[in-house]
Design a protein around this motif. Sequence first.
Motif, PDB file in Angstrom:
ATOM      1  N   VAL A   1      63.000  29.657  23.235  1.00 61.39           N
ATOM      2  CA  VAL A   1      63.184  30.005  24.709  1.00 61.39           C
ATOM      3  C   VAL A   1      62.053  30.424  25.434  1.00 61.39           C
ATOM      4  CG1 VAL A   1      64.466  32.190  25.949  1.00 61.39           C
ATOM      5  CG2 VAL A   1      65.283  31.336  23.691  1.00 61.39           C
ATOM      6  N   TRP A   2      62.083  29.831  26.601  1.00 57.09           N
ATOM      7  CA  TRP A   2      60.973  29.988  27.642  1.00 57.09           C
ATOM      8  C   TRP A   2      61.702  30.601  29.059  1.00 57.09           C
ATOM      9  CZ3 TRP A   2      59.807  25.964  31.938  1.00 57.09           C
ATOM     10  CH2 TRP A   2      58.609  26.528  32.537  1.00 57.09           C
TER      11      TRP A   2
ATOM     12  N   ILE B   1      56.838  29.005  21.977  1.00 54.33           N
ATOM     13  CA  ILE B   1      56.549  28.910  23.303  1.00 54.33           C
ATOM     14  C   ILE B   1      55.289  29.870  23.228  1.00 54.33           C
ATOM     15  CG2 ILE B   1      56.718  30.065  25.827  1.00 54.33           C
ATOM     16  CD1 ILE B   1      58.346  27.354  24.938  1.00 54.33           C
ATOM     17  N   TRP B   2      54.309  29.380  23.821  1.00 53.84           N
ATOM     18  CA  TRP B   2      52.974  30.090  23.752  1.00 53.84           C
ATOM     19  C   TRP B   2      52.017  29.535  25.132  1.00 53.84           C
ATOM     20  CZ3 TRP B   2      50.132  33.987  22.075  1.00 53.84           C
ATOM     21  CH2 TRP B   2      49.046  34.267  22.330  1.00 53.84           C
ATOM     22  N   LYS B   3      52.152  30.656  26.086  1.00 56.78           N
ATOM     23  CA  LYS B   3      51.369  30.571  27.470  1.00 56.78           C
ATOM     24  C   LYS B   3      51.978  29.517  28.238  1.00 56.78           C
ATOM     25  CE  LYS B   3      46.836  32.785  26.179  1.00 56.78           C
ATOM     26  NZ  LYS B   3      45.592  32.549  26.568  1.00 56.78           N
ATOM     27  N   ASN B   4      53.235  29.433  28.576  1.00 53.88           N
ATOM     28  CA  ASN B   4      53.943  28.323  28.952  1.00 53.88           C
ATOM     29  C   ASN B   4      53.636  27.004  28.396  1.00 53.88           C
ATOM     30  OD1 ASN B   4      54.949  29.902  31.296  1.00 53.88           O
ATOM     31  ND2 ASN B   4      52.772  29.729  32.188  1.00 53.88           N
ATOM     32  N   ASN B   5      53.461  26.979  27.061  1.00 53.56           N
ATOM     33  CA  ASN B   5      53.285  25.700  26.554  1.00 53.56           C
ATOM     34  C   ASN B   5      54.277  25.766  25.218  1.00 53.56           C
ATOM     35  OD1 ASN B   5      50.986  24.623  27.402  1.00 53.56           O
ATOM     36  ND2 ASN B   5      49.577  26.191  26.669  1.00 53.56           N
ATOM     37  N   LEU B   6      55.005  24.433  25.022  1.00 51.33           N
ATOM     38  CA  LEU B   6      55.789  24.383  24.090  1.00 51.33           C
ATOM     39  C   LEU B   6      55.105  23.784  22.650  1.00 51.33           C
ATOM     40  CD1 LEU B   6      58.991  23.996  22.777  1.00 51.33           C
ATOM     41  CD2 LEU B   6      58.728  21.545  23.656  1.00 51.33           C
ATOM     42  N   ILE B   7      54.973  24.421  21.625  1.00 48.56           N
ATOM     43  CA  ILE B   7      54.320  24.072  20.326  1.00 48.56           C
ATOM     44  C   ILE B   7      55.270  23.543  19.555  1.00 48.56           C
ATOM     45  CG2 ILE B   7      52.702  24.848  18.740  1.00 48.56           C
ATOM     46  CD1 ILE B   7      51.767  25.415  21.565  1.00 48.56           C
TER      47      ILE B   7
ATOM     48  N   VAL C   1      57.269  31.221  12.088  1.00 44.64           N
ATOM     49  CA  VAL C   1      57.097  32.421  13.052  1.00 44.64           C
ATOM     50  C   VAL C   1      55.963  32.676  13.950  1.00 44.64           C
ATOM     51  CG1 VAL C   1      58.664  33.637  11.585  1.00 44.64           C
ATOM     52  CG2 VAL C   1      56.280  33.837  11.411  1.00 44.64           C
ATOM     53  N   LEU C   2      56.124  32.987  15.148  1.00 42.59           N
ATOM     54  CA  LEU C   2      55.043  33.287  15.883  1.00 42.59           C
ATOM     55  C   LEU C   2      54.411  34.641  16.064  1.00 42.59           C
ATOM     56  CD1 LEU C   2      53.246  32.429  18.346  1.00 42.59           C
ATOM     57  CD2 LEU C   2      55.170  33.139  19.889  1.00 42.59           C
ATOM     58  N   GLN C   3      53.251  35.061  15.593  1.00 40.13           N
ATOM     59  CA  GLN C   3      52.634  36.407  15.812  1.00 40.13           C
ATOM     60  C   GLN C   3      51.765  36.371  16.868  1.00 40.13           C
ATOM     61  OE1 GLN C   3      50.372  36.413  11.953  1.00 40.13           O
ATOM     62  NE2 GLN C   3      51.715  38.119  11.378  1.00 40.13           N
TER      63      GLN C   3
ATOM     64  N   LYS D   1      49.047  33.544  16.126  1.00 38.42           N
ATOM     65  CA  LYS D   1      48.989  32.650  15.064  1.00 38.42           C
ATOM     66  C   LYS D   1      50.447  32.173  14.923  1.00 38.42           C
ATOM     67  CE  LYS D   1      45.013  33.733  13.153  1.00 38.42           C
ATOM     68  NZ  LYS D   1      43.857  32.656  12.540  1.00 38.42           N
ATOM     69  N   ILE D   2      50.581  30.935  14.344  1.00 32.64           N
ATOM     70  CA  ILE D   2      52.057  30.591  13.900  1.00 32.64           C
ATOM     71  C   ILE D   2      51.824  30.426  12.462  1.00 32.64           C
ATOM     72  CG2 ILE D   2      53.415  28.770  13.910  1.00 32.64           C
ATOM     73  CD1 ILE D   2      52.862  27.913  16.633  1.00 32.64           C
ATOM     74  N   LEU D   3      52.851  31.006  11.679  1.00 34.17           N
ATOM     75  CA  LEU D   3      52.799  31.175  10.212  1.00 34.17           C
ATOM     76  C   LEU D   3      54.010  30.023   9.655  1.00 34.17           C
ATOM     77  CD1 LEU D   3      52.175  34.762   9.482  1.00 34.17           C
ATOM     78  CD2 LEU D   3      50.485  33.047   9.721  1.00 34.17           C
ATOM     79  N   ILE D   4      53.500  29.331   8.919  1.00 36.63           N
ATOM     80  CA  ILE D   4      54.642  28.176   8.449  1.00 36.63           C
ATOM     81  C   ILE D   4      54.958  28.683   7.002  1.00 36.63           C
ATOM     82  CG2 ILE D   4      54.941  25.959   7.882  1.00 36.63           C
ATOM     83  CD1 ILE D   4      52.868  25.091  10.009  1.00 36.63           C
ATOM     84  N   PHE D   5      56.261  28.610   6.637  1.00 40.10           N
ATOM     85  CA  PHE D   5      56.808  28.990   5.397  1.00 40.10           C
ATOM     86  C   PHE D   5      57.541  27.887   4.757  1.00 40.10           C
ATOM     87  CE2 PHE D   5      55.898  32.831   7.678  1.00 40.10           C
ATOM     88  CZ  PHE D   5      55.535  33.878   6.603  1.00 40.10           C
ATOM     89  N   GLY D   6      57.556  27.672   3.461  1.00 40.55           N
ATOM     90  CA  GLY D   6      58.432  26.651   2.801  1.00 40.55           C
ATOM     91  C   GLY D   6      57.970  25.359   3.459  1.00 40.55           C
ATOM     92  N   GLY D   7      58.870  24.371   3.401  1.00 35.50           N
ATOM     93  CA  GLY D   7      58.760  23.030   3.753  1.00 35.50           C
ATOM     94  C   GLY D   7      58.564  22.038   2.465  1.00 35.50           C
ATOM     95  N   GLY D   8      58.991  20.748   2.555  1.00 32.43           N
ATOM     96  CA  GLY D   8      58.763  20.038   1.517  1.00 32.43           C
ATOM     97  C   GLY D   8      59.677  18.799   1.666  1.00 32.43           C
TER      98      GLY D   8
END
Length: 567
Positions: free
Chosen positions: A427-428, A476-482, A529-531, A536-543
């Motif tokens: 959401v922006w 969303i970070w400072k009007n940027n889609l990450i 999740v975005l902190q 920071k963006i923290l990435i959990f899991g994946g594979g």
Amino acid sequence: MLKMKSQLPVQGTNDSSIISKFSMALKGYFSDEFLKFFAANHRHRSPLINRGYYIRAKAMERMFHQFLQTLFGFPVKQIISLGAGFDTSYFRLKSEKFLCDSTFIEVDFESVITRKLKCVNSHSVLKAMMPEGAPKCSNKSVIFQGRNYILIGADLRVIYELDKALEDAGISFECPTLIFSECAMTYIDVESSNRLIEWASKKFPNAAFVTYEQIHPDDGFGLIMFGQQCVLLPNGLVLTFGGFGIQDGKHQRLGGCLLTDVTTETFQSQKLEVEDQGHCMGQRIHHCTVLLKDQRLVVIGGRSSPSKAYNEIVTLRIKSTTLIHSSELKSDTKTQTSGDIVSAEAHVLTHQYSSTDSECPPARWRHTACVVQLGDVEKIVVFGGRAPGHKVLASCFILETEKWTWEKVPQDQPGAPGPRHSHSCTVWKSVVVISGGVDLKEKPLAAVHTLDLNTLKWKQLFIPSFIPRYSHTSHIWKNNLILVGGVNTFPTASPGVGVVNLQTCQYWEWHLPPQDLLRPILLHNHSSVLQEERRKILIFGGGGNCFSFGTHLNTCVIEIDLQELCG
């Protein structure tokens, strides 16, 4: 004597591969009536693996047919399979009468070839297709020698033994020869594989060498070659629910929740037991979890199998989420939590209807959901996903969280996104941003759409050079889609981290660093999740799944520094 690394892990890929091939055949992708005799058991592989093996089977079939049809009528020709395993090509080609005036030679470790011959002799159908065996060859590496079928037990890294076995088996080094390696060369060190190819080019002047292998070995999938949901809580803890992972030593769907303290460097975690009297949570994957301002977690959709999708909303209320760290406990006590999830209630989607539309969303997975604040009311926007029966959805619904009623967003309008799954949303301001995904034809999408929540109007953004991706996450970070990670079908490295300026539509992409063989990073099927306060963006899991080695899961939390990324 040469010292070689253990052959067992490589030989084990044969057993896994033949089961995957059989799964592919059982699903009707490719016809092979002989696989059932070699598969030790019947396991249903994922659609990704079935399709991968279908492409592999069709590629090999086309190669054989082209070679044999081109040389039709030629008095002598031969095919040599390096690293053959339990491949059934000889039996399929013989049943199709393609092997007239042709000799088929298979080479693999002695133990693999011996097991294969034993399997052949134990099934009358296969045994009847074997040629009469010649007298026992003096070279013990020649396991079986027939008129048009030869089995050789040799290590491909030991060229002189392979050369001597082929010579003693009486093969021709001059006649037209097709030499092929199907997912075998990749398991040999570079020096040995180079020697093998060089030897083949000199020894067989009238040969073609074909290899079907994994490529682009610098990405995580090539090196080794999953849908949980994470929510950042106000006190800095991250709650993870569901997904696919390791439990009791097995890969399986997971139930329950995990609470991780990301305010410390150690990222300690504790499993939380859930009071789930209605058994509504289940072991689900590819669902969506969002957090409301009253601290309720809302879980929407997901599935426990490709044929069983969840069709309810589950709300979870957390009483306390304060972890007691190991430093505060006695040495013989594990990390604990002073509180846990104490209640779970389910609202079935089909029991509630909106006041403006009698339709409510069907059960789905691989969809997206995000929380939006419209006035004093919180709403959840749900879009896309997959549904039972191989359906891919384009519908968008808005859930009002006070009365639990639905409103359907008009889809028949300019700029509306088409059916897709495995996309991402965030959401922006007062706009929902949908990115990427996979369409009806399973094509990765290079598209970004926005939904204005005040007007319920869709719009597609034009972003030059935007690359397709799916199974990614976004923030969303400072009007940027990450855009974090994902998968595409480009013959280059997998997507890294993309940034789109939503005001100017400028776009740039950062590639992942070179992968560590021991700890590769697969940035797909993850959650993040975005902190904001820590940037920071923290990435959990994946594979993901490997056709030979099975499942690889990321085992650590990954950080992305937004200050370095966006300034």
